[in-house]
Scaffold this motif. Sequence first.
Motif: not given
Length: 386
Positions: A91-97, A101-106, A129-142
Amino acid sequence: MHDERLSARLGLWLGIAFTVCFLTGLLSHLVQHPPSWFWYPTRPVALYRITQGVHVLAGIAAIPLLLAKLYTVYPKLFTWPPVRSVLHAAERASLLVLIGSAFFELVTGLLNIAHWYPWGFFFPATHYAIAWVAVGSIVVHVGAKLPIIRRGLAAPLDGAGADDGYDGMSEELVGSDAASETGTGAGARTPSRRAFLRATGLASFVAVLATAGATVPWLRRVSVLAVRDGDGPQGVPINKTAESAGVIEAANDPAWQLTVSGPGGEVTFSLADLQTMEQHTAELPIACVEGWSALGQWTGVRVRDVVARVGAPPDADVRFESLQSGGLYRSSVLPARHVRDELSLVAVALYGQPLDIQHGFPARLITASRPGVLQTKWLSRITVLS
Ligand SMILES: Nc1nc2c(c(=O)[nH]1)N[C@H]1C(S)=C(S)[C@@H](COP(=O)(O)O)O[C@H]1N2
Ligand SMILES: [Mo]
């Protein structure tokens, strides 16, 4: 402040902002790299101007939201022991991602609109590419936090709340809200959650206002941070200058010719040839991927009239090439639907004057509803693809 009621609300806003960014970004990517199934309309004329303006502004709005959200949850990020179980570690690793990724995009988006590239990678491909990572980890997080999100959104913002299940963290932080609202007692030292939310919303609003002038004309005077503000030859901003494209000499050459080739052979046009063909005028925006946009009144020959001279079939895409010898944006492909569009022009004039060299003299492509990056300047060659 470190309370699930706050972070759930901020998370909701942030989720909306990121969803808007993702969908508009995906559209922008598809327009620039259209797969065969992709269908993109020619109207409204300002379609890309709107979607990309929204993309950039939603990203700007997300910056204060993300910082505020991190502030509300940061004590959780430093809990001890750092890892309690395999699941906890995952869970912590997914938070890091997610955070990374959110910071990276912004950050990359912001630096791109500021034309500052302190990195070695190609911005559009990496940002995409990172947008997919961000959206994927948002979905997991939610998904993982859904019960907490539900509870946080359901609980009233001001109450002390019997539901404080925020990993035992919020107990010491609540209970003083009533006092803080009136500005008395111990709670006066910490602002209320409501005030914190309001301040965050205000910060986002001000950030948007400060940049929106790049695309919303009547905001120009308040937009101190707008990178492109309407300055530029003939009242239209420029991105790539003729000097940096290395085209000054070739563009000013009186022997300049536009070579058009297709199934019916090859035809060349001088500037005078183009000017004596049937002229059409269209009000079309240059809408840069960076979010700035500006309307222009362009005059020239219809693309469909030009390619008809070389026997272009109605379903053919057409490639436009620049005098510019290198550079990523020296050429573009116009899909058949846009080739047939009466508003697609080989423009030779802007506001009734010959094009400034910065806007693509002697001739440029200008079309409706598409990104500026595909409006090729300093044309030299047009090829009907089949
Ligand atoms: N040949 C060529 N055309 C180009 C570019 C370029 O780098 N080379 N830049 C594009 C980009 S990114 C934009 S936003 C528009 C800007 O057009 P303008 O300078 O007339 O406003 O031109 C496009 N046409
Ligand atoms: Mo652009």
